[in-house]
Design a protein around this motif. Sequence first.
Motif, PDB file in Angstrom:
ATOM      1  N   SER A  96       0.892  -1.157   0.000  1.00 23.16           N
ATOM      2  CA  SER A  96       0.000   0.000   0.000  1.00 23.16           C
ATOM      3  C   SER A  96       0.932   1.208   0.000  1.00 23.16           C
ATOM      4  N   LYS A  97       0.401   2.352  -0.288  1.00 22.29           N
ATOM      5  CA  LYS A  97       1.231   3.564  -0.304  1.00 22.29           C
ATOM      6  C   LYS A  97       1.849   3.806   1.080  1.00 22.29           C
ATOM      7  N   ALA A  98       1.062   3.601   2.132  1.00 23.97           N
ATOM      8  CA  ALA A  98       1.560   3.809   3.502  1.00 23.97           C
ATOM      9  C   ALA A  98       2.651   2.789   3.843  1.00 23.97           C
ATOM     10  N   ASP A  99       2.429   1.529   3.467  1.00 26.20           N
ATOM     11  CA  ASP A  99       3.429   0.492   3.748  1.00 26.20           C
ATOM     12  C   ASP A  99       4.728   0.753   3.000  1.00 26.20           C
ATOM     13  N   TYR A 100       4.610   1.219   1.750  1.00 23.86           N
ATOM     14  CA  TYR A 100       5.814   1.522   0.988  1.00 23.86           C
ATOM     15  C   TYR A 100       6.570   2.674   1.648  1.00 23.86           C
ATOM     16  N   GLY A 101       5.850   3.683   2.120  1.00 26.08           N
ATOM     17  CA  GLY A 101       6.486   4.807   2.806  1.00 26.08           C
ATOM     18  C   GLY A 101       7.257   4.350   4.028  1.00 26.08           C
ATOM     19  N   THR A 102       6.669   3.438   4.800  1.00 23.58           N
ATOM     20  CA  THR A 102       7.340   2.889   5.986  1.00 23.58           C
ATOM     21  C   THR A 102       8.581   2.095   5.577  1.00 23.58           C
ATOM     22  N   TYR A 103       8.415   1.240   4.567  1.00 21.49           N
ATOM     23  CA  TYR A 103       9.537   0.429   4.083  1.00 21.49           C
ATOM     24  C   TYR A 103      10.685   1.318   3.605  1.00 21.49           C
ATOM     25  N   ILE A 104      10.373   2.309   2.751  1.00 25.00           N
ATOM     26  CA  ILE A 104      11.434   3.077   2.104  1.00 25.00           C
ATOM     27  C   ILE A 104      12.183   3.957   3.115  1.00 25.00           C
ATOM     28  N   LYS A 105      11.507   4.454   4.138  1.00 22.20           N
ATOM     29  CA  LYS A 105      12.200   5.245   5.165  1.00 22.20           C
ATOM     30  C   LYS A 105      13.232   4.380   5.882  1.00 22.20           C
ATOM     31  N   SER A 106      12.854   3.174   6.229  1.00 18.32           N
ATOM     32  CA  SER A 106      13.776   2.247   6.893  1.00 18.32           C
ATOM     33  C   SER A 106      14.927   1.869   5.966  1.00 18.32           C
ATOM     34  N   TYR A 107      14.593   1.565   4.726  1.00 22.56           N
ATOM     35  CA  TYR A 107      15.608   1.170   3.745  1.00 22.56           C
ATOM     36  C   TYR A 107      16.604   2.308   3.500  1.00 22.56           C
ATOM     37  N   MET A 108      16.113   3.524   3.336  1.00 17.95           N
ATOM     38  CA  MET A 108      16.987   4.671   3.078  1.00 17.95           C
ATOM     39  C   MET A 108      17.938   4.933   4.246  1.00 17.95           C
ATOM     40  N   LYS A 109      17.466   4.738   5.471  1.00 19.23           N
ATOM     41  CA  LYS A 109      18.346   4.899   6.639  1.00 19.23           C
ATOM     42  C   LYS A 109      19.507   3.909   6.581  1.00 19.23           C
ATOM     43  N   LYS A 110      19.209   2.672   6.187  1.00 13.85           N
ATOM     44  CA  LYS A 110      20.257   1.645   6.094  1.00 13.85           C
ATOM     45  C   LYS A 110      21.249   1.981   4.990  1.00 13.85           C
ATOM     46  N   VAL A 111      20.745   2.402   3.836  1.00 17.79           N
ATOM     47  CA  VAL A 111      21.630   2.756   2.727  1.00 17.79           C
ATOM     48  C   VAL A 111      22.478   3.963   3.101  1.00 17.79           C
ATOM     49  N   LYS A 112      21.876   4.962   3.722  1.00 17.78           N
ATOM     50  CA  LYS A 112      22.621   6.158   4.142  1.00 17.78           C
ATOM     51  C   LYS A 112      23.729   5.781   5.126  1.00 17.78           C
ATOM     52  N   ALA A 113      23.433   4.905   6.076  1.00 20.88           N
ATOM     53  CA  ALA A 113      24.443   4.473   7.050  1.00 20.88           C
ATOM     54  C   ALA A 113      25.603   3.770   6.350  1.00 20.88           C
ATOM     55  N   GLU A 114      25.307   2.935   5.349  1.00 19.20           N
ATOM     56  CA  GLU A 114      26.366   2.263   4.587  1.00 19.20           C
ATOM     57  C   GLU A 114      27.202   3.277   3.807  1.00 19.20           C
ATOM     58  N   LEU A 115      26.543   4.270   3.205  1.00 20.54           N
ATOM     59  CA  LEU A 115      27.264   5.305   2.454  1.00 20.54           C
ATOM     60  C   LEU A 115      28.146   6.144   3.372  1.00 20.54           C
ATOM     61  N   GLU A 116      27.655   6.467   4.555  1.00 13.96           N
ATOM     62  CA  GLU A 116      28.452   7.265   5.497  1.00 13.96           C
ATOM     63  C   GLU A 116      29.754   6.552   5.838  1.00 13.96           C
ATOM     64  N   LYS A 117      29.722   5.220   5.866  1.00 14.93           N
ATOM     65  CA  LYS A 117      30.937   4.441   6.149  1.00 14.93           C
ATOM     66  C   LYS A 117      31.824   4.296   4.919  1.00 14.93           C
ATOM     67  N   SER A 118      31.222   3.998   3.770  1.00 15.01           N
ATOM     68  CA  SER A 118      32.010   3.622   2.596  1.00 15.01           C
ATOM     69  C   SER A 118      32.255   4.744   1.590  1.00 15.01           C
ATOM     70  N   ASN A 119      31.347   5.727   1.522  1.00 13.07           N
ATOM     71  CA  ASN A 119      31.467   6.794   0.524  1.00 13.07           C
ATOM     72  C   ASN A 119      30.797   8.073   1.035  1.00 13.07           C
ATOM     73  N   PRO A 120      31.354   8.694   2.075  1.00 17.12           N
ATOM     74  CA  PRO A 120      30.709   9.858   2.690  1.00 17.12           C
ATOM     75  C   PRO A 120      30.478  11.032   1.731  1.00 17.12           C
ATOM     76  N   ASP A 121      31.293  11.148   0.688  1.00 17.52           N
ATOM     77  CA  ASP A 121      31.100  12.236  -0.270  1.00 17.52           C
ATOM     78  C   ASP A 121      29.835  12.068  -1.096  1.00 17.52           C
ATOM     79  N   ARG A 122      29.280  10.886  -1.123  1.00 14.53           N
ATOM     80  CA  ARG A 122      28.083  10.615  -1.918  1.00 14.53           C
ATOM     81  C   ARG A 122      26.790  10.858  -1.139  1.00 14.53           C
ATOM     82  N   VAL A 123      26.849  11.000   0.179  1.00  6.92           N
ATOM     83  CA  VAL A 123      25.649  11.087   1.018  1.00  6.92           C
ATOM     84  C   VAL A 123      24.734  12.242   0.602  1.00  6.92           C
ATOM     85  N   ALA A 124      25.265  13.436   0.410  1.00 12.15           N
ATOM     86  CA  ALA A 124      24.428  14.594   0.061  1.00 12.15           C
ATOM     87  C   ALA A 124      23.725  14.379  -1.281  1.00 12.15           C
TER      88      ALA A 124
END
Length: 182
Positions: A93-121
């Motif tokens: 559902s649109k709401a479920d996707y919103g919940t999923y993507i917020k969690s997923y983006m946090k995980k991807v951002k955390a990985e980028l902060e470790k491996s490629n901090p210049d790409r985060v912005a």
Amino acid sequence: QKEPQKSRSQAMRVYTDLLNGDEMISDSYKIEKRFNDACFEVKGRLVVKGAAEVDIGRGNQFGGAGEEEAVEDTSEKVIDIVDAFRYTETSFSKADYGTYIKSYMKKVKAELEKSNPDRVAGFMAGAKEMFAWVTKQFDDFQFFMGEKCDPDAHCVLAYYKNDTDEAPTFVYWADGLKGKVF
């Protein structure tokens, strides 16, 4: 001494899910980048998979002239990318996707902060723009999970760009993928 680089014709880049290692796409498909390089788009194709009629040229050489063996046609039309990377369709559902993507983006951002901090912005700006685009036309998308069907990992989106398309265009969160050269 440096090892000679393989040419593009000799090497293939396979993109795997950053979080669980599922193979998601390869550069054997034409990849277009969008949204500040936060998105890959890849056009799928409808292909025939399975049995095919093969003429082995036997004629009447082995006797049995006029005998025809019935062969069951087990061919089917599949979307090449779904078949090649063993995607499983899922739904949100649109709401479920919103919940999923917020969690997923946090995980991807955390990985980028470790491996490629210049790409985060760039990732954050592109992801915000891409998310707005997805939610605006949410009902036009299909959703696919990788082979492991991990609900916390990369979810591929697919949509038909044109009414005449036989197969969808697949949308990937580029920063959620890791390229490996084979």
